[in-house]
Design a protein around this motif. Structure first.
Motif, PDB file in Angstrom:
ATOM      1  N   PHE A  67       0.835  -1.200   0.000  1.00  0.00           N
ATOM      2  CA  PHE A  67       0.000   0.000   0.000  1.00  0.00           C
ATOM      3  C   PHE A  67       0.875   1.258   0.000  1.00  0.00           C
ATOM      4  O   PHE A  67       0.604   2.219  -0.728  1.00  0.00           O
ATOM      5  CB  PHE A  67      -0.924   0.009   1.224  1.00  0.00           C
ATOM      6  CG  PHE A  67      -2.304  -0.503   0.956  1.00  0.00           C
ATOM      7  CD1 PHE A  67      -3.306   0.356   0.537  1.00  0.00           C
ATOM      8  CD2 PHE A  67      -2.610  -1.839   1.110  1.00  0.00           C
ATOM      9  CE1 PHE A  67      -4.587  -0.097   0.292  1.00  0.00           C
ATOM     10  CE2 PHE A  67      -3.883  -2.319   0.862  1.00  0.00           C
ATOM     11  CZ  PHE A  67      -4.881  -1.450   0.455  1.00  0.00           C
ATOM     12  N   THR A  71       0.774   4.070  -2.883  1.00  0.00           N
ATOM     13  CA  THR A  71       0.292   5.419  -2.562  1.00  0.00           C
ATOM     14  C   THR A  71       1.408   6.460  -2.570  1.00  0.00           C
ATOM     15  O   THR A  71       1.153   7.640  -2.848  1.00  0.00           O
ATOM     16  CB  THR A  71      -0.391   5.430  -1.181  1.00  0.00           C
ATOM     17  OG1 THR A  71       0.517   4.915  -0.191  1.00  0.00           O
ATOM     18  CG2 THR A  71      -1.639   4.574  -1.191  1.00  0.00           C
ATOM     19  N   LYS A  80       0.359  11.181 -10.721  1.00  0.00           N
ATOM     20  CA  LYS A  80      -0.412  11.842  -9.669  1.00  0.00           C
ATOM     21  C   LYS A  80      -1.885  11.924 -10.056  1.00  0.00           C
ATOM     22  O   LYS A  80      -2.257  11.704 -11.191  1.00  0.00           O
ATOM     23  CB  LYS A  80       0.148  13.237  -9.413  1.00  0.00           C
ATOM     24  CG  LYS A  80       1.611  13.245  -8.975  1.00  0.00           C
ATOM     25  CD  LYS A  80       2.117  14.651  -8.742  1.00  0.00           C
ATOM     26  CE  LYS A  80       3.580  14.636  -8.320  1.00  0.00           C
ATOM     27  NZ  LYS A  80       4.104  16.007  -8.090  1.00  0.00           N
ATOM     28  N   TRP A  82      -4.377  10.125  -8.754  1.00  0.00           N
ATOM     29  CA  TRP A  82      -5.163   8.914  -8.537  1.00  0.00           C
ATOM     30  C   TRP A  82      -5.943   9.032  -7.233  1.00  0.00           C
ATOM     31  O   TRP A  82      -5.409   9.443  -6.200  1.00  0.00           O
ATOM     32  CB  TRP A  82      -4.252   7.687  -8.473  1.00  0.00           C
ATOM     33  CG  TRP A  82      -3.753   7.244  -9.810  1.00  0.00           C
ATOM     34  CD1 TRP A  82      -2.690   7.741 -10.502  1.00  0.00           C
ATOM     35  CD2 TRP A  82      -4.314   6.207 -10.634  1.00  0.00           C
ATOM     36  NE1 TRP A  82      -2.544   7.086 -11.704  1.00  0.00           N
ATOM     37  CE2 TRP A  82      -3.521   6.141 -11.807  1.00  0.00           C
ATOM     38  CE3 TRP A  82      -5.385   5.329 -10.494  1.00  0.00           C
ATOM     39  CZ2 TRP A  82      -3.785   5.229 -12.828  1.00  0.00           C
ATOM     40  CZ3 TRP A  82      -5.639   4.420 -11.500  1.00  0.00           C
ATOM     41  CH2 TRP A  82      -4.853   4.377 -12.652  1.00  0.00           C
ATOM     42  N   ASP A  83      -7.199   8.630  -7.265  1.00  0.00           N
ATOM     43  CA  ASP A  83      -8.012   8.594  -6.050  1.00  0.00           C
ATOM     44  C   ASP A  83      -7.515   7.479  -5.141  1.00  0.00           C
ATOM     45  O   ASP A  83      -7.068   6.423  -5.614  1.00  0.00           O
ATOM     46  CB  ASP A  83      -9.479   8.360  -6.422  1.00  0.00           C
ATOM     47  CG  ASP A  83     -10.389   8.402  -5.218  1.00  0.00           C
ATOM     48  OD1 ASP A  83     -10.712   9.506  -4.758  1.00  0.00           O
ATOM     49  OD2 ASP A  83     -10.770   7.317  -4.719  1.00  0.00           O
ATOM     50  N   SER A  84      -7.598   7.690  -3.823  1.00  0.00           N
ATOM     51  CA  SER A  84      -7.105   6.702  -2.868  1.00  0.00           C
ATOM     52  C   SER A  84      -7.839   5.370  -2.994  1.00  0.00           C
ATOM     53  O   SER A  84      -7.259   4.306  -2.740  1.00  0.00           O
ATOM     54  CB  SER A  84      -7.238   7.233  -1.433  1.00  0.00           C
ATOM     55  OG  SER A  84      -8.581   7.572  -1.143  1.00  0.00           O
ATOM     56  N   LEU A  87      -6.195   3.459  -5.832  1.00  0.00           N
ATOM     57  CA  LEU A  87      -4.880   3.002  -5.397  1.00  0.00           C
ATOM     58  C   LEU A  87      -5.012   1.767  -4.518  1.00  0.00           C
ATOM     59  O   LEU A  87      -4.202   0.834  -4.610  1.00  0.00           O
ATOM     60  CB  LEU A  87      -4.160   4.121  -4.636  1.00  0.00           C
ATOM     61  CG  LEU A  87      -3.739   5.340  -5.464  1.00  0.00           C
ATOM     62  CD1 LEU A  87      -3.143   6.413  -4.554  1.00  0.00           C
ATOM     63  CD2 LEU A  87      -2.737   4.950  -6.545  1.00  0.00           C
ATOM     64  N   ALA A  88      -6.050   1.739  -3.680  1.00  0.00           N
ATOM     65  CA  ALA A  88      -6.305   0.564  -2.837  1.00  0.00           C
ATOM     66  C   ALA A  88      -6.673  -0.646  -3.685  1.00  0.00           C
ATOM     67  O   ALA A  88      -6.249  -1.774  -3.407  1.00  0.00           O
ATOM     68  CB  ALA A  88      -7.414   0.870  -1.836  1.00  0.00           C
ATOM     69  N   ALA A 160      -7.138  -0.785   3.976  1.00  0.00           N
ATOM     70  CA  ALA A 160      -7.327   0.444   3.201  1.00  0.00           C
ATOM     71  C   ALA A 160      -7.784   1.612   4.066  1.00  0.00           C
ATOM     72  O   ALA A 160      -7.590   2.770   3.687  1.00  0.00           O
ATOM     73  CB  ALA A 160      -8.337   0.207   2.076  1.00  0.00           C
ATOM     74  N   PHE A 163      -5.361   4.307   4.759  1.00  0.00           N
ATOM     75  CA  PHE A 163      -4.876   5.068   3.607  1.00  0.00           C
ATOM     76  C   PHE A 163      -6.004   5.915   3.014  1.00  0.00           C
ATOM     77  O   PHE A 163      -6.149   6.026   1.803  1.00  0.00           O
ATOM     78  CB  PHE A 163      -4.286   4.127   2.562  1.00  0.00           C
ATOM     79  CG  PHE A 163      -3.058   3.406   3.042  1.00  0.00           C
ATOM     80  CD1 PHE A 163      -1.803   3.948   2.862  1.00  0.00           C
ATOM     81  CD2 PHE A 163      -3.178   2.202   3.715  1.00  0.00           C
ATOM     82  CE1 PHE A 163      -0.668   3.291   3.330  1.00  0.00           C
ATOM     83  CE2 PHE A 163      -2.052   1.533   4.192  1.00  0.00           C
ATOM     84  CZ  PHE A 163      -0.793   2.083   4.003  1.00  0.00           C
ATOM     85  N   ASN A 164      -6.811   6.489   3.913  1.00  0.00           N
ATOM     86  CA  ASN A 164      -7.855   7.453   3.541  1.00  0.00           C
ATOM     87  C   ASN A 164      -8.917   6.878   2.619  1.00  0.00           C
ATOM     88  O   ASN A 164      -9.469   7.589   1.760  1.00  0.00           O
ATOM     89  CB  ASN A 164      -7.229   8.695   2.885  1.00  0.00           C
ATOM     90  CG  ASN A 164      -6.267   9.419   3.817  1.00  0.00           C
ATOM     91  OD1 ASN A 164      -6.524   9.545   5.004  1.00  0.00           O
ATOM     92  ND2 ASN A 164      -5.150   9.878   3.268  1.00  0.00           N
ATOM     93  N   VAL A 165      -9.229   5.598   2.762  1.00  0.00           N
ATOM     94  CA  VAL A 165     -10.297   4.970   1.993  1.00  0.00           C
ATOM     95  C   VAL A 165     -11.471   4.714   2.933  1.00  0.00           C
ATOM     96  O   VAL A 165     -11.303   4.120   4.003  1.00  0.00           O
ATOM     97  CB  VAL A 165      -9.843   3.639   1.367  1.00  0.00           C
ATOM     98  CG1 VAL A 165     -10.991   2.981   0.606  1.00  0.00           C
ATOM     99  CG2 VAL A 165      -8.666   3.884   0.432  1.00  0.00           C
TER     100      VAL A 165
END
Length: 216
Positions: A67, A71, A80, A82-84, A87-88, A160, A163-165
């Motif tokens: 992860f 990220t 750059k 990409w939504d979190s 990325l998850a 996730a 990581f802000n998901v």
């Protein structure tokens, strides 16, 4: 103390997000896993080496570290924006694909060698033999372990939340930090949501196994 009714919208959003994250990551893992499995049994040395390297790296890399690599590494490479969430999906899908690959490869190895030899004797290429002869038979053997892997994937989505998901793990963290809610009730409802998801995956694969047994 009505943790579910007071926060039903948050639970619903977290549940649906977890289902979506699981489904998209599973799709990516299945596609990548089958392709990499094909590489691992390919007669082309470069493809075999790539497949072996991919599996070795993913299996031996902790999911949290993967992860972080996705990220932090992708933006550092200039990718750059990409939504979190996506990325998850990439991290979970890539990680699980290595295990799917090994399950599919085991299924391929379970197919009698004579099947591939007969296909080659009538002029079929490696890709045709793999796609039309070997993989359909290997699926019967690979389905049960893949089902277990996707259940593990559903539970791994909790990573996730760090990581802000937004998913069930993040809902649990938010409610645990709030005052007035019994932490055991929060764990109970979050756990029940995961049980629903894993039972649905398990039921789907049991149905798939029974269908394949009928075909057999």
């Amino acid at each position: 103390m009505y943790v579910l009714s007071d926060n039903f919208a948050a639970f619903r959003e977290g549940f649906l997000s977890t289902v979506e994250l699981t489904a998209l990551s599973a799709l990516l893992a299945l596609v990548l896993g089958i392709v990499i499995a094909g590489f691992r049994v390919s007669p082309v040395p470069v493809l075999r080496a790539f497949g072996t390297t991919w599996v070795t790296l993913m299996v031996n890399t902790p999911l949290v570290l993967l992860f972080l690599a996705v990220t932090l590494g992708l933006p550092a490479l200039g990718l750059k924006g990409w939504d979190s969430f996506w990325l998850a999906v990439m991290a979970l899908g890539a990680y699980t694909s290595a295990f799917v690959c090994e399950a599919v490869r085991s299924g391929i190895n379970a197919v009698p060698v004579g099947q591939a030899e007969a296909a080659r004797s009538i002029g079929m290429t490696f890709t045709q033999t793999l796609g039309q002869i070997v993989l359909p038979q290997a699926t019967r053997t690979a389905v049960p372990p893949i089902g277990s892997l996707l259940i593990a994937l559903a539970k791994n989505t909790a990573v996730a939340s760090s990581f802000n998901v937004t998913e069930l793990g993040s809902v649990m963290k938010t409610l645990n930090s709030a005052e007035g809610y019994n932490i055991f009730l929060v764990f109970f409802w979050i756990g029940l949501c995961y049980v629903v998801i894993t039972f649905a995956i398990s039921g789907l694969f049991r149905l798939l196994e029974s269908r394949l047994e009928v075909i057999r």
